[in-house]
Design a protein around this motif. Structure first.
Motif, PDB file in Angstrom:
ATOM      1  N   SER A   1       0.860  -1.180   0.000  1.00  0.00           N
ATOM      2  CA  SER A   1       0.000   0.000   0.000  1.00  0.00           C
ATOM      3  C   SER A   1       0.892   1.225   0.000  1.00  0.00           C
ATOM      4  CB  SER A   1      -0.920   0.012   1.218  1.00  0.00           C
ATOM      5  OG  SER A   1      -0.173   0.071   2.410  1.00  0.00           O
ATOM      6  N   GLY A   2       0.499   2.211  -0.749  1.00  0.00           N
ATOM      7  CA  GLY A   2       1.267   3.436  -0.783  1.00  0.00           C
ATOM      8  C   GLY A   2       2.179   3.580  -1.979  1.00  0.00           C
ATOM      9  N   PHE A   3       2.283   2.551  -2.810  1.00  0.00           N
ATOM     10  CA  PHE A   3       3.125   2.653  -3.995  1.00  0.00           C
ATOM     11  C   PHE A   3       2.773   1.542  -4.986  1.00  0.00           C
ATOM     12  CE2 PHE A   3       5.820  -0.965  -3.018  1.00  0.00           C
ATOM     13  CZ  PHE A   3       5.752  -1.046  -1.628  1.00  0.00           C
ATOM     14  N   PRO A   4       3.064   1.770  -6.265  1.00  0.00           N
ATOM     15  CA  PRO A   4       2.807   0.722  -7.259  1.00  0.00           C
ATOM     16  C   PRO A   4       3.812  -0.407  -7.118  1.00  0.00           C
ATOM     17  CG  PRO A   4       2.891   2.894  -8.283  1.00  0.00           C
ATOM     18  CD  PRO A   4       3.421   3.049  -6.892  1.00  0.00           C
ATOM     19  N   VAL A   5       3.347  -1.615  -7.296  1.00  0.00           N
ATOM     20  CA  VAL A   5       4.192  -2.784  -7.063  1.00  0.00           C
ATOM     21  C   VAL A   5       5.382  -2.829  -8.024  1.00  0.00           C
ATOM     22  CG1 VAL A   5       2.844  -4.274  -8.589  1.00  0.00           C
ATOM     23  CG2 VAL A   5       4.090  -5.262  -6.645  1.00  0.00           C
ATOM     24  N   HIS A   6       5.243  -2.262  -9.215  1.00  0.00           N
ATOM     25  CA  HIS A   6       6.332  -2.367 -10.188  1.00  0.00           C
ATOM     26  C   HIS A   6       7.472  -1.381  -9.924  1.00  0.00           C
ATOM     27  CE1 HIS A   6       3.753   0.794 -12.023  1.00  0.00           C
ATOM     28  NE2 HIS A   6       4.904   1.313 -12.404  1.00  0.00           N
ATOM     29  N   HIS A   7       7.327  -0.541  -8.893  1.00  0.00           N
ATOM     30  CA  HIS A   7       8.389   0.417  -8.571  1.00  0.00           C
ATOM     31  C   HIS A   7       9.535  -0.194  -7.773  1.00  0.00           C
ATOM     32  CE1 HIS A   7       6.190   4.538  -9.141  1.00  0.00           C
ATOM     33  NE2 HIS A   7       6.155   3.785 -10.217  1.00  0.00           N
ATOM     34  N   TYR A   8       9.336  -1.401  -7.236  1.00  0.00           N
ATOM     35  CA  TYR A   8      10.340  -1.998  -6.370  1.00  0.00           C
ATOM     36  C   TYR A   8      10.587  -3.451  -6.740  1.00  0.00           C
ATOM     37  CZ  TYR A   8       9.906   1.891  -3.061  1.00  0.00           C
ATOM     38  OH  TYR A   8       9.921   3.132  -2.461  1.00  0.00           O
ATOM     39  N   THR A   9      11.757  -3.914  -6.335  1.00  0.00           N
ATOM     40  CA  THR A   9      12.014  -5.349  -6.298  1.00  0.00           C
ATOM     41  C   THR A   9      11.320  -5.914  -5.066  1.00  0.00           C
ATOM     42  OG1 THR A   9      14.108  -5.324  -7.502  1.00  0.00           O
ATOM     43  CG2 THR A   9      13.842  -7.032  -5.821  1.00  0.00           C
ATOM     44  N   PHE A  10      10.719  -7.089  -5.213  1.00  0.00           N
ATOM     45  CA  PHE A  10      10.078  -7.744  -4.073  1.00  0.00           C
ATOM     46  C   PHE A  10      10.773  -9.066  -3.773  1.00  0.00           C
ATOM     47  CE2 PHE A  10       6.360  -5.445  -2.682  1.00  0.00           C
ATOM     48  CZ  PHE A  10       6.298  -4.446  -3.630  1.00  0.00           C
ATOM     49  N   VAL A  11      10.896  -9.331  -2.491  1.00  0.00           N
ATOM     50  CA  VAL A  11      11.627 -10.511  -2.032  1.00  0.00           C
ATOM     51  C   VAL A  11      10.764 -11.269  -1.029  1.00  0.00           C
ATOM     52  CG1 VAL A  11      13.793 -11.359  -1.068  1.00  0.00           C
ATOM     53  CG2 VAL A  11      13.746  -9.142  -2.220  1.00  0.00           C
ATOM     54  N   TRP A  12      10.734 -12.574  -1.190  1.00  0.00           N
ATOM     55  CA  TRP A  12      10.120 -13.430  -0.166  1.00  0.00           C
ATOM     56  C   TRP A  12      11.248 -14.024   0.681  1.00  0.00           C
ATOM     57  CZ3 TRP A  12       5.135 -13.690   1.088  1.00  0.00           C
ATOM     58  CH2 TRP A  12       4.191 -13.251   0.150  1.00  0.00           C
ATOM     59  N   VAL A  13      11.114 -13.848   1.973  1.00  0.00           N
ATOM     60  CA  VAL A  13      12.097 -14.338   2.935  1.00  0.00           C
ATOM     61  C   VAL A  13      11.347 -15.210   3.926  1.00  0.00           C
ATOM     62  CG1 VAL A  13      13.755 -13.674   4.727  1.00  0.00           C
ATOM     63  CG2 VAL A  13      13.498 -12.257   2.676  1.00  0.00           C
TER      64      VAL A  13
END
Length: 129
Positions: free
Chosen positions: A25-37
């Motif tokens: 929430s608060g930003f578009p998902v494509h603006h960042y790298t996402f990591v599952w830890v």
């Protein structure tokens, strides 16, 4: 306020599947790298998979490669982790985190300082034998 909310965890039998979701929430998902830890009982946190923001690159740890698939849905503004062929060794709390850096295998396994910006609260995955 930037937040990441995970969902989709639960109890599943060995060999089963689960699909985790991470909703920023608060930003578009494509603006960042996402990591599952994930953090398994008695073990340190370990990177499982990442999805790169600039080139849609993906990376997986050796423990999950071939069984887990990470994806990004820009329309839903979510990142998913499809987990198949689960084993009791996959039991743990799964966290979603974002990063401004790239999705590289080396970063997934040995994240540099300040690699992660925001963490979700985690979702529990429990695989019974």
């Amino acid at each position: 306020q930037v937040q990441l909310v995970e969902s989709g965890g639960g109890l599943v039998q060995s060999g089963g599947s689960l699909r985790l979701s991470c909703a920023p929430s608060g930003f578009p998902v494509h603006h960042y790298t996402f990591v599952w830890v994930r953090q398994r009982p008695g073990k340190e946190r370990e990177g499982v998979s990442c999805f790169g923001h600039s080139d849609d690159s993906t990376a997986y740890s050796n423990a999950v490669k071939g069984r887990f698939t990470i994806s990004r849905d820009d329309a839903e503004n979510m990142v998913h982790l499809q987990m198949n062929d689960l084993t009791p060794e996959d039991t743990g709390v799964y966290y979603c985190a974002n990063s401004r850096a790239r999705c590289w295998y080396s970063y997934l396994i040995y994240p540099p300082d300040k690699y992660f910006e925001t963490w979700g609260q985690g979702t529990l995955v429990n695989v019974s034998s």
